[in-house]
Write a protein that holds these residues in place. Sequence first.
Motif, PDB file in Angstrom:
ATOM      1  N   LEU A  25       1.178  -1.689  -0.067  1.00 53.57           N
ATOM      2  CA  LEU A  25       0.366   0.135   0.028  1.00 53.57           C
ATOM      3  C   LEU A  25       1.330   1.379  -0.336  1.00 53.57           C
ATOM      4  CD1 LEU A  25      -2.543  -0.686   2.329  1.00 53.57           C
ATOM      5  CD2 LEU A  25      -2.905  -1.177   0.236  1.00 53.57           C
ATOM      6  N   TRP A  26       0.359   1.580  -0.728  1.00 57.07           N
ATOM      7  CA  TRP A  26       1.365   3.556  -1.171  1.00 57.07           C
ATOM      8  C   TRP A  26       0.826   4.441  -0.611  1.00 57.07           C
ATOM      9  CZ3 TRP A  26       6.135   3.120  -4.729  1.00 57.07           C
ATOM     10  CH2 TRP A  26       6.542   4.096  -5.323  1.00 57.07           C
ATOM     11  N   ARG A  27      -0.312   4.273  -0.792  1.00 54.67           N
ATOM     12  CA  ARG A  27      -0.379   4.888   0.084  1.00 54.67           C
ATOM     13  C   ARG A  27      -2.566   5.270   0.057  1.00 54.67           C
ATOM     14  NH1 ARG A  27      -2.610  10.989  -3.606  1.00 54.67           N
ATOM     15  NH2 ARG A  27      -4.668   9.318  -4.472  1.00 54.67           N
ATOM     16  N   GLU A  28      -2.444   5.287   2.158  1.00 51.14           N
ATOM     17  CA  GLU A  28      -3.860   5.214   2.401  1.00 51.14           C
ATOM     18  C   GLU A  28      -4.994   6.446   2.646  1.00 51.14           C
ATOM     19  OE1 GLU A  28      -4.477   0.949   4.479  1.00 51.14           O
ATOM     20  OE2 GLU A  28      -2.725   1.474   4.752  1.00 51.14           O
ATOM     21  N   PRO A  29      -4.904   7.116   1.713  1.00 54.30           N
ATOM     22  CA  PRO A  29      -6.115   8.474   2.412  1.00 54.30           C
ATOM     23  C   PRO A  29      -7.309   8.433   3.820  1.00 54.30           C
ATOM     24  CG  PRO A  29      -6.205   7.719   0.503  1.00 54.30           C
ATOM     25  CD  PRO A  29      -5.752   7.191   0.502  1.00 54.30           C
ATOM     26  N   LEU A  30      -7.297   9.053   4.063  1.00 56.88           N
ATOM     27  CA  LEU A  30      -8.533   9.304   5.341  1.00 56.88           C
ATOM     28  C   LEU A  30      -9.486  10.319   4.800  1.00 56.88           C
ATOM     29  CD1 LEU A  30      -6.624   8.444   8.499  1.00 56.88           C
ATOM     30  CD2 LEU A  30      -7.984   6.715   7.124  1.00 56.88           C
ATOM     31  N   ILE A  31     -10.324  10.216   4.814  1.00 56.21           N
ATOM     32  CA  ILE A  31     -11.606  11.264   5.267  1.00 56.21           C
ATOM     33  C   ILE A  31     -12.455  11.308   5.642  1.00 56.21           C
ATOM     34  CG2 ILE A  31     -13.312  12.289   3.785  1.00 56.21           C
ATOM     35  CD1 ILE A  31     -12.573  11.200   0.647  1.00 56.21           C
ATOM     36  N   GLN A  32     -12.237  12.844   6.797  1.00 55.22           N
ATOM     37  CA  GLN A  32     -13.069  12.685   8.710  1.00 55.22           C
ATOM     38  C   GLN A  32     -12.454  11.205   9.371  1.00 55.22           C
ATOM     39  OE1 GLN A  32     -16.932  13.224   7.209  1.00 55.22           O
ATOM     40  NE2 GLN A  32     -16.437  16.315   6.676  1.00 55.22           N
ATOM     41  N   LYS A  35     -10.902   5.727   6.108  1.00 56.36           N
ATOM     42  CA  LYS A  35     -10.757   4.746   5.330  1.00 56.36           C
ATOM     43  C   LYS A  35     -10.774   5.298   3.713  1.00 56.36           C
ATOM     44  CE  LYS A  35      -7.532   0.967   3.028  1.00 56.36           C
ATOM     45  NZ  LYS A  35      -6.876  -0.322   3.191  1.00 56.36           N
ATOM     46  N   TRP A  36     -10.871   6.150   2.213  1.00 53.07           N
ATOM     47  CA  TRP A  36     -11.221   6.170   1.278  1.00 53.07           C
ATOM     48  C   TRP A  36     -10.533   4.932   0.082  1.00 53.07           C
ATOM     49  CZ3 TRP A  36      -9.227  10.213  -2.820  1.00 53.07           C
ATOM     50  CH2 TRP A  36     -10.050  10.247  -3.554  1.00 53.07           C
ATOM     51  N   GLN A  37     -11.161   4.072  -0.068  1.00 51.00           N
ATOM     52  CA  GLN A  37     -10.713   2.994  -0.655  1.00 51.00           C
ATOM     53  C   GLN A  37     -10.200   3.523  -1.607  1.00 51.00           C
ATOM     54  OE1 GLN A  37     -10.102   0.391   1.598  1.00 51.00           O
ATOM     55  NE2 GLN A  37      -9.170  -0.543  -1.031  1.00 51.00           N
ATOM     56  N   TYR A  38     -11.374   3.815  -2.360  1.00 51.68           N
ATOM     57  CA  TYR A  38     -11.035   4.452  -4.061  1.00 51.68           C
ATOM     58  C   TYR A  38      -9.730   5.417  -4.307  1.00 51.68           C
ATOM     59  CZ  TYR A  38     -12.164   6.181  -8.290  1.00 51.68           C
ATOM     60  OH  TYR A  38     -11.910   6.691 -10.480  1.00 51.68           O
ATOM     61  N   GLY A  39      -9.233   5.705  -3.347  1.00 50.25           N
ATOM     62  CA  GLY A  39      -8.287   6.836  -3.524  1.00 50.25           C
ATOM     63  C   GLY A  39      -7.077   5.928  -2.593  1.00 50.25           C
ATOM     64  N   THR A  40      -7.018   4.957  -2.639  1.00 46.13           N
ATOM     65  CA  THR A  40      -5.944   3.738  -2.280  1.00 46.13           C
ATOM     66  C   THR A  40      -5.232   3.908  -3.105  1.00 46.13           C
ATOM     67  OG1 THR A  40      -7.217   2.588   0.294  1.00 46.13           O
ATOM     68  CG2 THR A  40      -5.405   1.461  -0.694  1.00 46.13           C
ATOM     69  N   ILE A  41      -3.982   3.913  -3.064  1.00 45.25           N
ATOM     70  CA  ILE A  41      -3.284   2.912  -3.968  1.00 45.25           C
ATOM     71  C   ILE A  41      -2.365   2.159  -3.725  1.00 45.25           C
ATOM     72  CG2 ILE A  41      -1.199   4.338  -5.664  1.00 45.25           C
ATOM     73  CD1 ILE A  41      -2.103   7.226  -5.478  1.00 45.25           C
ATOM     74  N   GLY A  42      -1.864   1.154  -4.318  1.00 43.35           N
ATOM     75  CA  GLY A  42      -1.518  -0.168  -4.033  1.00 43.35           C
ATOM     76  C   GLY A  42      -0.508  -0.563  -5.147  1.00 43.35           C
ATOM     77  N   ALA A 100      -4.936   9.725 -10.389  1.00 47.07           N
ATOM     78  CA  ALA A 100      -4.579   9.713 -11.766  1.00 47.07           C
ATOM     79  C   ALA A 100      -3.802   8.988 -12.647  1.00 47.07           C
ATOM     80  CB  ALA A 100      -5.592  10.700 -12.239  1.00 47.07           C
ATOM     81  N   TYR A 101      -3.174   8.789 -12.494  1.00 48.48           N
ATOM     82  CA  TYR A 101      -1.375   7.689 -12.636  1.00 48.48           C
ATOM     83  C   TYR A 101      -1.414   6.947 -12.163  1.00 48.48           C
ATOM     84  CZ  TYR A 101       0.477  11.860 -14.426  1.00 48.48           C
ATOM     85  OH  TYR A 101       1.463  12.632 -15.428  1.00 48.48           O
ATOM     86  N   SER A 102      -1.676   6.482 -10.882  1.00 50.81           N
ATOM     87  CA  SER A 102      -1.760   5.367 -10.218  1.00 50.81           C
ATOM     88  C   SER A 102      -3.277   4.390 -11.345  1.00 50.81           C
ATOM     89  CB  SER A 102      -2.590   4.907  -9.265  1.00 50.81           C
ATOM     90  OG  SER A 102      -2.798   3.649  -8.890  1.00 50.81           O
ATOM     91  N   PHE A 103      -4.105   4.817 -11.758  1.00 50.85           N
ATOM     92  CA  PHE A 103      -5.042   3.920 -12.497  1.00 50.85           C
ATOM     93  C   PHE A 103      -5.299   4.153 -13.874  1.00 50.85           C
ATOM     94  CE2 PHE A 103      -7.991   4.832  -8.492  1.00 50.85           C
ATOM     95  CZ  PHE A 103      -8.481   4.114  -8.542  1.00 50.85           C
ATOM     96  N   PHE A 104      -4.175   4.462 -14.150  1.00 41.77           N
ATOM     97  CA  PHE A 104      -3.839   5.080 -15.231  1.00 41.77           C
ATOM     98  C   PHE A 104      -2.705   3.623 -16.509  1.00 41.77           C
ATOM     99  CE2 PHE A 104      -0.902   5.835 -19.071  1.00 41.77           C
ATOM    100  CZ  PHE A 104      -1.242   5.440 -19.822  1.00 41.77           C
ATOM    101  N   ILE A 105      -2.101   3.489 -14.717  1.00 40.91           N
ATOM    102  CA  ILE A 105      -1.390   2.292 -14.974  1.00 40.91           C
ATOM    103  C   ILE A 105      -1.471   1.034 -14.667  1.00 40.91           C
ATOM    104  CG2 ILE A 105       0.664   1.290 -13.968  1.00 40.91           C
ATOM    105  CD1 ILE A 105       1.615   4.067 -13.668  1.00 40.91           C
ATOM    106  N   THR A 106      -2.859   0.772 -13.769  1.00 38.12           N
ATOM    107  CA  THR A 106      -3.404  -0.335 -13.717  1.00 38.12           C
ATOM    108  C   THR A 106      -4.694  -0.525 -15.566  1.00 38.12           C
ATOM    109  OG1 THR A 106      -3.629   0.268 -11.878  1.00 38.12           O
ATOM    110  CG2 THR A 106      -5.616  -0.823 -12.293  1.00 38.12           C
ATOM    111  N   VAL A 107      -4.447   0.759 -15.808  1.00 36.19           N
ATOM    112  CA  VAL A 107      -5.842   0.677 -16.942  1.00 36.19           C
ATOM    113  C   VAL A 107      -4.287  -0.649 -17.882  1.00 36.19           C
ATOM    114  CG1 VAL A 107      -6.944   1.309 -18.548  1.00 36.19           C
ATOM    115  CG2 VAL A 107      -8.001   1.183 -16.278  1.00 36.19           C
TER     116      VAL A 107
END
Length: 162
Positions: A25-32, A35-42, A100-107
């Motif tokens: 897990l590269w980044r695990e953002p929190l909102i209030q 954990k914001w699962q959609y924003g997690t970069i792994g 966005a870069y993370s999702f681009f690499i995944t796609v």
Amino acid sequence: MSLSKIVQYGFLAFVFLLPFQTVFLWREPLIQGEKWQYGTIGLYATDILFVVLLAGVLVGAFLGRFVGFRIANMKSHMPIMLFIFWVGLSIIWASDTLLAYSFFITVLLAGNVFLWARLLDRSMIRKTIFVLMFGAVLQSGIGITQFLSQQSWDSTLLGMSA
């Protein structure tokens, strides 16, 4: 062992390991505080393996070998290539460019898996289906065992947390 065989067996290993989600897990953002699962970069181990395999294919293509592929009609691949281009273009207007870069690499990797699967010859397709089924049955066996014993063991190698 030839480069062609290494890439073919590596692809079969990739297909076998696909159900096992070992991730850094590269980044695990929190909102209030949540954990914001959609924003997690792994970074998945299978992603690394597939990038190494793609490098092997490129080296094989550079050396003039086709590494177990059959030539297909490239016009049929145009929609997936346009989709990957569009996802890459969407980085420009993304509010979170790292995500966005993370999702681009995944796609991009997923598109390459799709294109690679379309280029496999008949004998390799049979092997791939068998290995995929074997990996799925093994993963299902682990899940059934955990359900029947009503406990989960932690294994970072298999991507399971306690």
